[in-house]
Each structure stands twice: as C-alpha cells, then as structure tokens.
Design an enzyme around this catalytic site. Sequence first.
Site, short mmCIF file in Angstrom:
data_model
loop_
_atom_site.label_atom_id
_atom_site.label_comp_id
_atom_site.label_asym_id
_atom_site.label_seq_id
_atom_site.Cartn_x
_atom_site.Cartn_y
_atom_site.Cartn_z
N GLY A 16 0.94 -1.16 0.22
CA GLY A 16 0.30 -0.08 -0.38
C GLY A 16 0.72 1.03 0.18
O GLY A 16 0.50 2.64 -0.50
N GLU A 17 1.94 1.24 0.61
CA GLU A 17 2.73 2.11 0.32
C GLU A 17 3.75 2.52 -0.39
O GLU A 17 4.09 3.78 -0.92
CB GLU A 17 3.96 2.62 2.06
CG GLU A 17 3.09 2.23 3.20
CD GLU A 17 2.52 1.69 4.07
OE1 GLU A 17 1.13 1.64 4.54
OE2 GLU A 17 2.40 0.11 3.05
N PHE A 18 3.59 1.52 -1.71
CA PHE A 18 4.42 1.73 -2.19
C PHE A 18 3.38 2.74 -3.19
O PHE A 18 4.34 3.13 -3.57
CB PHE A 18 5.10 0.11 -3.02
CG PHE A 18 4.73 -0.29 -4.49
CD1 PHE A 18 6.66 0.26 -4.57
CD2 PHE A 18 4.48 0.00 -5.68
CE1 PHE A 18 7.03 0.01 -5.95
CE2 PHE A 18 4.86 0.04 -6.97
CZ PHE A 18 6.42 -0.19 -7.22
N GLY A 33 3.62 6.18 -2.64
CA GLY A 33 4.16 6.55 -3.19
C GLY A 33 5.42 6.45 -4.24
O GLY A 33 5.96 7.43 -4.75
#
Length: 404
Positions: free
Chosen positions: A53-55, A58
């Site tokens: 999810g953070e990939f 960002g």
Amino acid sequence: MILLYNIGVRSYYSLLFIASFFNKKAKQWINGRKAQSFVRYPGSIWFHFASLGEFEQGRPVLEKLKEKHPGRKIVITFFSPSGYEIRKNTHLADAVYYLPLDTDANARRFIESVQPNMAIFTKYEYWYHFFHNLHKRQIPLYIISGIFRPEQVFFKWYGGLHRRILGFVSHFFLQDDNSKRLLQGIGINNATVSGDTRFDRVWANAQNPKPLLEIAAFAGDSKVFICGSTWPADEQLLAHLITKHPSYKFIFAPHEVEEARVAELAASLQVHQVLRYSHIVESTVLDEYNVLIIDNIGMLSSLYQYGHISYIGGGFGVGIHNTLEAAAFGLPVIFGPNYSRFKEAKDLIPLHAGFSINNENELETVAGKLINDETFYALASQNAAEYVERQKGATEMILAHINA
C-alpha cells in the site's frame, strides 16, 4: 532508552523467528533477510515502503524522480513480505531488498554498501539506526504523505527517543494541517502540508486503467458490486446482498488469498453461481456466473473500472483498506465502523460518497438506496470522483522542494 529500543528490536526478531516455523509470512520475513547482498549504487535514490500500500502511495514521487533523473539508480526496500514479494521485480527500481533489521551495524552496512544520496520514506516507519546513520552522513531524508495523531508515542511524555528519531528527518511532507500542528507542538518546524500522494496515484490509474478482458466479459451488461480487500466479517454481511439484488453481479477480492481462505469464501457463497478467477479457461462462459472471486494479488486497483458500487473491507477489524482507488472511478464506497484513522473516509461521508455501516440491516439500507435511487447514486458517484480530483497535486509540491 537506546538500550530498551535495541532490546525491543531484537525481541521482535526473536518472536518472528519462532513464528516462522508455522507462519508463511513470518518465514518470508526471516528468510528474505538472510542471504541479501547489496549492490553499490553511488548517488542512488533510496525509497523505503512498509508494504504494498505504501509503495502505491509513494509511487507517483518515485516515477517522477525516475523520469526527471533517468541516469540515477533507484533502490527500494520493503519491511513486509506482502510488498517485497509482489514488487521485487518492478521495472521502477534497479534493486529491491528487504529492509534489514534496525541495528546500528545493519544500518551502517546497508548505507555504506548502497551509497544513496537521498532517502524517501512513505507515510510512516521511523527506524532509529537507519535515520541516525543517514543523519550522520548528511544524506537528506524525506517523509512523504506523513500523518500524525495525538495518541502516537512521539507526543507522549515517555516518547523522547521517538522524538529524537523525528529530529533526523530533513523535511516532512504531511497529509493535513493537524499533523503539522502536532509536530510544531514538539518543536519540529521543517514540515510542509502537501497532501497525500495516493490521490495522484489513484487519479492517474483511473484515467488510464489496465483493461481486464475476463472481467469485462464477466460483467457483460450487468451492473457490478465490487467487494475489495474483504475479511470474513465483511463477507458474512455481503453474502445477503447477492440474493436480494439479482440484477447486480458481485466481485470479491479478499484481502488474503491463501488457498484455504479463498476456498472458505467460495464455500460460503455456494448457493450462487460462483467462479474463481484462477479457474477461468478458454471455454468458460463468464456471463453465466453472478459471483467472481479474485484469488490473486494486484488486480483490485484495475477492477474498479468495471464497478458501480464498492464495499471496502477491514472496518470490522483493525481498520478499513483503500477507499480511494474505488472513489477515483466514481464508485460510492461502503465500509465498516472502524474508519476513524482514515481521513479520506471521514471526508467522503459528509459528501454522501462514503457510507459507514455497523450491521447487515444498515448495509442493506445503504446498498438498496444506491441501487434503487438513480439520482442519489449519480450524486454519490460524482462526489466521489470530484473529491479525489480536488485532492491531487501533492507529488508536484514535493518534487518542487526536493529539487530546489
């Protein structure tokens, strides 16, 4: 305090090591870090993401920096196997690694081996030794899409070490004004409210989604209710909607796709014409089915282009999953009661584009209103898409500062 921190990190590793004997993800976490060797890329840009999810969050910044600096190498680290295993071969990076355990020796070895001249962490994950070693080497460290809440350890009387970790950050790019006020309250002023880069990502995805021919064939001329990142507690409620709304087709994309988990879901829906995505063959007549289960990871963000209404799972557990991917396509989003930590969900509710439910009756009421009242549905759909469009722009603000 450093001693206690180091003991905590080591204890966490020990617990995962024990769990690795009977838990697949824990085993991946341990084994993935054992045999890593790092390639030297002087002047590279290092991105760290907690998980998948953070990939995705960002990714807009990563893509823009790669576009603007095509000669610079990109190194990515993940904390979680769910991010590493899915993106370990991404074309966006020259090297992808698991983040080593946060010890001083590991941090020094990684930074000295890779030799980045910039580090970018997305949303959260504050590791003392990695941040300290970047700071000692005067390597800029940026937090993007950062968000803070009063109950976090940084703002407690006993959070001195964690406040020190924040002091190693060169600049914070924050999602909201409240986060900035919280940081200012502990003397941290190197922060800019830029918004959430997820809006840039999901908006771009909605403008140019990857076509999924099997999904289009399954949907046919029917309207589609997409149930994304669901857990059993969500699915027990959703199962009742299938019978009550036969004009709709339903797609389930459960959060976990292990065989036992998917088989359990399929069994719970066996009174319907259920098809698993992995069971599709050339001879499958897709429009004969009214329920499709996606038993892989990575399709959900493109599924929403075929949907009309969405339900986002997790709200009966630790918290809801990504509502923005659906909203960007103009899908009203329904979710469970645990959404208080998610700003976008709280924003969507007063717009009548997001709806929180506590039980089966409330789910049926909301879904019935969206299905049967065309005017109500059209306004909810429009408000969802417009909300996402209004919030985009964080990426450009971040890049303007980083490149200054």
